[in-house]
Design an enzyme around this catalytic site. Structure first.
Site, PDB file in Angstrom:
ATOM      1  N   LYS A  92       3.043 -15.561 -14.394  1.00 12.25           N
ATOM      2  CA  LYS A  92       3.943 -16.138 -15.283  1.00 12.25           C
ATOM      3  C   LYS A  92       2.864 -16.257 -16.662  1.00 12.25           C
ATOM      4  O   LYS A  92       1.951 -17.321 -16.219  1.00 12.25           O
ATOM      5  CB  LYS A  92       4.475 -17.132 -14.795  1.00 12.25           C
ATOM      6  CG  LYS A  92       5.551 -17.874 -15.658  1.00 12.25           C
ATOM      7  CD  LYS A  92       6.021 -19.086 -15.309  1.00 12.25           C
ATOM      8  CE  LYS A  92       5.144 -20.338 -15.970  1.00 12.25           C
ATOM      9  NZ  LYS A  92       5.304 -20.107 -17.421  1.00 12.25           N
ATOM     10  N   GLU A 134      -7.975 -24.179 -12.616  1.00  9.67           N
ATOM     11  CA  GLU A 134      -8.947 -24.366 -13.664  1.00  9.67           C
ATOM     12  C   GLU A 134      -8.248 -25.205 -14.726  1.00  9.67           C
ATOM     13  O   GLU A 134      -7.252 -24.830 -15.237  1.00  9.67           O
ATOM     14  CB  GLU A 134      -9.481 -22.944 -14.289  1.00  9.67           C
ATOM     15  CG  GLU A 134     -10.785 -23.023 -14.975  1.00  9.67           C
ATOM     16  CD  GLU A 134     -10.363 -23.223 -16.340  1.00  9.67           C
ATOM     17  OE1 GLU A 134     -10.402 -24.501 -17.182  1.00  9.67           O
ATOM     18  OE2 GLU A 134     -10.303 -22.266 -17.089  1.00  9.67           O
ATOM     19  N   CYS A 151     -10.292 -25.692 -22.827  1.00  5.40           N
ATOM     20  CA  CYS A 151     -10.483 -26.741 -21.651  1.00  5.40           C
ATOM     21  C   CYS A 151     -11.723 -27.178 -21.634  1.00  5.40           C
ATOM     22  O   CYS A 151     -12.123 -28.468 -21.180  1.00  5.40           O
ATOM     23  CB  CYS A 151     -10.001 -26.240 -20.280  1.00  5.40           C
ATOM     24  SG  CYS A 151     -10.529 -24.505 -20.110  1.00  5.40           S
ATOM     25  N   GLU A 163      -8.051 -35.898 -22.357  1.00  9.02           N
ATOM     26  CA  GLU A 163      -8.184 -34.630 -23.140  1.00  9.02           C
ATOM     27  C   GLU A 163      -7.348 -34.552 -24.356  1.00  9.02           C
ATOM     28  O   GLU A 163      -5.929 -34.748 -24.128  1.00  9.02           O
ATOM     29  CB  GLU A 163      -7.947 -33.556 -22.254  1.00  9.02           C
ATOM     30  CG  GLU A 163      -8.078 -32.208 -22.705  1.00  9.02           C
ATOM     31  CD  GLU A 163      -7.923 -31.060 -21.673  1.00  9.02           C
ATOM     32  OE1 GLU A 163      -7.175 -31.262 -20.773  1.00  9.02           O
ATOM     33  OE2 GLU A 163      -8.718 -30.147 -21.690  1.00  9.02           O
TER      34      GLU A 163
HETATM   35  P1  ADP Z   1       0.371 -27.743 -21.460  1.00  9.83           P
HETATM   36  O1  ADP Z   1       0.914 -28.894 -21.266  1.00  9.83           O
HETATM   37  O2  ADP Z   1      -0.764 -27.435 -22.432  1.00  9.83           O
HETATM   38  O3  ADP Z   1       1.499 -26.714 -22.080  1.00  9.83           O
HETATM   39  P2  ADP Z   1       0.658 -26.886 -18.848  1.00  9.83           P
HETATM   40  O4  ADP Z   1      -0.360 -27.256 -17.708  1.00  9.83           O
HETATM   41  O5  ADP Z   1       1.996 -27.757 -18.803  1.00  9.83           O
HETATM   42  O6  ADP Z   1      -0.148 -27.083 -19.969  1.00  9.83           O
HETATM   43  O7  ADP Z   1       1.006 -25.402 -18.713  1.00  9.83           O
HETATM   44  C1  ADP Z   1       0.470 -24.206 -18.301  1.00  9.83           C
HETATM   45  C2  ADP Z   1       1.001 -23.362 -17.476  1.00  9.83           C
HETATM   46  O8  ADP Z   1       1.407 -24.170 -16.311  1.00  9.83           O
HETATM   47  C3  ADP Z   1       2.123 -22.723 -18.193  1.00  9.83           C
HETATM   48  O9  ADP Z   1       2.221 -21.358 -17.831  1.00  9.83           O
HETATM   49  C4  ADP Z   1       3.241 -23.444 -17.745  1.00  9.83           C
HETATM   50  O10 ADP Z   1       4.521 -22.974 -17.967  1.00  9.83           O
HETATM   51  C5  ADP Z   1       3.000 -23.791 -16.444  1.00  9.83           C
HETATM   52  N1  ADP Z   1       3.865 -24.913 -15.944  1.00  9.83           N
HETATM   53  C6  ADP Z   1       4.100 -26.082 -16.359  1.00  9.83           C
HETATM   54  N2  ADP Z   1       4.628 -26.884 -15.371  1.00  9.83           N
HETATM   55  C7  ADP Z   1       4.766 -26.369 -14.149  1.00  9.83           C
HETATM   56  C8  ADP Z   1       5.025 -26.574 -12.885  1.00  9.83           C
HETATM   57  N3  ADP Z   1       5.785 -27.722 -12.626  1.00  9.83           N
HETATM   58  N4  ADP Z   1       4.768 -25.745 -11.837  1.00  9.83           N
HETATM   59  C9  ADP Z   1       4.187 -24.409 -12.060  1.00  9.83           C
HETATM   60  N5  ADP Z   1       3.728 -24.391 -13.293  1.00  9.83           N
HETATM   61  C10 ADP Z   1       3.953 -24.913 -14.410  1.00  9.83           C
END
Ligand code: ADP
Length: 500
Positions: free
Chosen positions: A191, A267, A301, A398
């Site tokens: 994804k 990561e 990161c 961060e």
């Molecule tokens: P940011 O806050 O910088 O957007 P995230 O950690 O929210 O970083 O996003 C990184 C990835 O994790 C994206 O592909 C996002 O769609 C996905 N993501 C966000 N929330 C979830 C969740 N609850 N479960 C799985 N994947 C998630």
């Protein structure tokens, strides 16, 4: 129903058109419920495309395709050299389409086109090539125990791997994830981040063209709490690899624990210390320190977001550092001399501006930046704070933007304590002309990567990952192969006596 088509026109000329569908079984398809979502250009906040939005049901369809491919046309069914050949073909196709993929990346993410071309997409091809080389070097071991038995250890693929990637290096994270997974014979449901789905879709065209069997790589666009969570919770995904925030990383681990105990690598975030000793080459330290925090608009990161400068050179360092930061070219990603484009989204812009406000309120000194750049889009002036309380929000958390806090230090032991006083442990850097001091300091820092007299150096050959709450497992290098395979021990009886 036909999936949406993405048609882009680039500001520097040229066009690109490809499918905005979900890439499942080597076909681009609409989401089962027909939903789509908007992709926005962060330079002006305007919509540039619609792409299919995956639901949990779509994830399930993709997992079924990946499982079938693993059982029938990939995994142990395909010799390593053949997997390697396909990866090399993919690297060649990426190189042949470098300009176009770089332009897509730049438009979608906001990073400078010249950097997307010279770094991101160039590194995508380099990473895929590197893992192509490993595909037929998966040698097991014979383990000596005693002469009555033969003990064999072989490395087998995990199976179906779920991969969830972020928006800061959309194409490069795609490559970091698919390279080792495919080399080791896994199939994939990946994804992309909802902010930046486009470059991966273009690369899916190339995956098909390279000749990977249907179902080996499946790529879906969609949102974290729906499609991402469906991957993390899926009962037929064997491993999930995630790059993103520590907050979401925790959710992934919980989801794995409460579903099928799928293997997890993470990561995550960082608040990396960058240490400048008085004997450092000052110009070199200033240049790398500015690059260390401001590269990719601070959206790394491993960004060097806490700088520690030895007291005796502090004033001199700051005067030149301010100058360097002020000289950074912020603006249109498609203009030749731009180093810093917009932040990726309104949400990220708002988060960063809130940190800047909190820094001001908590009494830190704003030396430069701290304001919006221009009239539209999500641009922020490179920002430097000093006199920062280490326990304040900007001191600890961060920020993931072009914002750095600079501290001074006097005493070495105190420095190490301060540098390590973080829940994170992703990266760190040391600047010194004294090799013993540099290496002693590097040894004492709690970080998965320590740079000496440089910053942000990442190579496909060298492992990368976090100590403490910055992650679990390692990406890149030979280390990544271990996290995309599992060992099987085979005990063969040659002439051991019957046990009873
Ligand atoms: P940011 O806050 O910088 O957007 P995230 O950690 O929210 O970083 O996003 C990184 C990835 O994790 C994206 O592909 C996002 O769609 C996905 N993501 C966000 N929330 C979830 C969740 N609850 N479960 C799985 N994947 C998630």
């Amino acid at each position: 129903m036909a999936p949406p088509t993405v048609s882009l026109s680039f500001p520097h000329g040229g066009k690109s058109s490809f499918s905005g569908g979900l890439f499942i079984n080597n076909e681009f398809v609409a989401a089962g419920d027909g939903k789509t979502f908007a992709v926005v250009n962060p330079s002006d906040g305007k919509e540039i495309a619609q792409v299919a939005e995956a639901s949990a049901k779509d994830v399930d369809v993709a997992v079924k395709a990946a499982r079938k491919a693993f059982n029938e046309s990939w995994g142990l069914n395909v010799p390593g050299f053949k997997r390697g050949q396909l990866l090399i073909k993919l690297a060649e196709l990426i190189e042949a389409n470098l300009e176009e993929i770089a332009a897509i990346e730049s438009l979608d993410n906001g990073k400078a086109f010249s950097i997307a071309k010279g770094f991101d997409i160039t590194e995508v091809a380099a990473n895929i090539r590197y893992y192509a080389g490993w595909a037929d070097k998966n040698h097991g071991k014979v383990i000596e125990v005693d002469s009555s038995k033969l003990h064999i250890q072989r490395q087998e693929p995990m199976g179906v791997c779920g991969q969830i990637i972020p928006w800061n290096f959309p194409a490069l994270m795609f490559a970091w994830k698919i390279g080792p997974a495919l080399a080791m014979g896994n199939t994939i449901v990946l994804k992309t981040a909802e902010q930046t789905p486009l470059s991966a879709l273009k690369m899916c065209e190339l995956i098909k063209e390279a000749g990977f069997p249907p179902g080996v790589v499946n790529v879906i666009s969609g949102f974290g709490p729906v499609a991402g969570a469906a991957i993390a919770n899926h009962m037929d995904i064997d491993k999930v690899a995630f790059t993103g925030s520590t907050l979401v990383g925790r959710n992934i681990l919980k989801a794995a624990a409460s579903s099928n105990l799928k293997k997890v690598t993470l990561e995550l975030g960082g608040k990396s210390p960058n240490i400048i000793f008085a004997d450092a080459d000052l110009d070199q330290a200033i240049s790398w320190s500015a690059f260390g925090i401001m590269f990719n608009h601070g959206q790394c990161c491993c960004a060097g977001s806490r700088v520690y400068v030895e007291e005796s050179i502090y004033e001199k360092f700051m005067a030149k550092f301010d100058e360097k930061i002020k000289s950074i070219q912020v603006g249109n990603p498609f203009e030749g001399n731009t180093f810093q484009g917009p932040q990726v989204s309104q949400l990220q812009y708002d988060r960063i501006m809130a940190y800047i406000d909190s820094g001001k309120k908590e009494g830190a000194t704003l030396r430069t930046g701290g304001i919006r750049h221009g009239q539209e889009g999500y641009f922020i002036e490179p920002t430097v704070f000093t006199d920062v309380n280490p326990d304040s929000k900007i001191g600890r958390e961060e920020i993931f933007g072009p914002v750095v806090v600079v501290h001074k230090f006097k005493d070495n032991a105190d420095l190490i304590k301060k540098a390590n006083d973080s829940v994170y442990g992703l990266a760190a850097a040391v600047f010194s002309r004294d090799v013993t001091r540099a290496l002693d300091t590097a040894n004492k820092l709690q970080a998965g990567t320590v740079w000496v007299n440089c910053y942000n150096q990442l190579n496909p050959q060298v492992p990368f990952g976090g100590f403490k709450q910055s992650g679990i497992g390692r990406e890149l290098g030979e280390a990544a192969l271990a996290s995309y395979s599992q060992s099987k021990s085979i005990h063969v009886n040659l002439h051991a006596p019957n046990p009873m």
